[in-house]
Design a protein around this motif. Structure first.
Motif, PDB file in Angstrom:
ATOM      1  N   ALA A  37     -41.674  13.751  70.876  1.00  0.00           N
ATOM      2  CA  ALA A  37     -40.622  14.721  70.417  1.00  0.00           C
ATOM      3  C   ALA A  37     -39.955  14.102  69.277  1.00  0.00           C
ATOM      4  N   ASN A  38     -39.582  12.640  69.125  1.00  0.00           N
ATOM      5  CA  ASN A  38     -39.009  11.969  68.080  1.00  0.00           C
ATOM      6  C   ASN A  38     -40.097  11.848  66.875  1.00  0.00           C
ATOM      7  N   GLU A  39     -41.365  12.069  66.993  1.00  0.00           N
ATOM      8  CA  GLU A  39     -41.940  12.016  65.895  1.00  0.00           C
ATOM      9  C   GLU A  39     -42.268  13.381  65.257  1.00  0.00           C
ATOM     10  N   GLY A  40     -41.653  14.327  66.046  1.00  0.00           N
ATOM     11  CA  GLY A  40     -41.848  15.796  65.452  1.00  0.00           C
ATOM     12  C   GLY A  40     -42.747  16.779  66.038  1.00  0.00           C
ATOM     13  N   ALA A  59     -50.374  23.038  68.518  1.00  0.00           N
ATOM     14  CA  ALA A  59     -51.102  22.595  67.276  1.00  0.00           C
ATOM     15  C   ALA A  59     -50.046  22.643  66.099  1.00  0.00           C
ATOM     16  N   SER A  60     -50.235  21.786  65.024  1.00  0.00           N
ATOM     17  CA  SER A  60     -49.369  21.705  64.023  1.00  0.00           C
ATOM     18  C   SER A  60     -50.124  21.114  62.611  1.00  0.00           C
ATOM     19  N   PRO A  61     -49.220  21.157  61.579  1.00  0.00           N
ATOM     20  CA  PRO A  61     -50.182  20.249  60.310  1.00  0.00           C
ATOM     21  C   PRO A  61     -50.061  18.835  60.607  1.00  0.00           C
TER      22      PRO A  61
END
Length: 105
Positions: A37-40, A59-61
Motif C-alpha cells: 500500500a505504501n508503494e502505491g 492491475a496497474s501501470p
C-alpha cells in the motif's frame, strides 16, 4: 475379519502447532500489505492457507513497469471469453503477490 487398511488417517504434524504457523503467516501478510500500500498498489485480497500468505493486487501501470524492469513477471497467458488475459507475480517478496490483467476489447 480381513486385513487392516494400510492407509490410515494421520494428524497433520508440524514443527510448530498449526495455529502458530497461521498466526505468523497472517502477521507476515499484514506487513506485506502495508508495504505494498505504501508503494502505491491497490490490494484486492489477502489470504493465508497452510501458512503461505497470498496477496492479490489490482492491475496497474506500476505493475507493468515492474515487469519491464525485471522486478515482476507474467507467468500465465490465456484467452477467456474472447479476451486475452495474463497473470503476474512480484519477485522477492515475503508473500506470494499476484495480479491479473485483461484486454479491454
Amino acid at each position: 475379519m480381513g486385513a487392516s487398511n494400510p492407509i490410515q488417517t494421520r494428524a497433520l504434524r508440524s514443527a510448530k502447532p498449526m495455529n502458530e504457523v497461521v498466526k505468523e503467516a497472517m502477521l507476515q501478510a499484514l506487513e506485506e500489505v502495508c508495504r505494498l500500500a505504501n508503494e502505491g498498489h491497490t490490494i484486492i485480497s489477502a489470504d493465508v492457507a497452510f501458512g503461505r500468505p497470498r496477496i492479490q493486487l489490482a492491475a496497474s501501470p506500476l505493475l507493468a513497469h515492474l515487469v519491464e524492469t525485471g522486478k515482476a513477471a507474467y507467468y500465465t497467458y490465456a484467452i477467456r471469453e474472447g479476451k486475452r488475459t495474463r497473470q503476474g507475480q512480484l519477485h522477492n517478496r515475503s508473500c506470494t503477490v499476484v495480479w491479473a490483467e485483461e484486454d479491454a476489447a
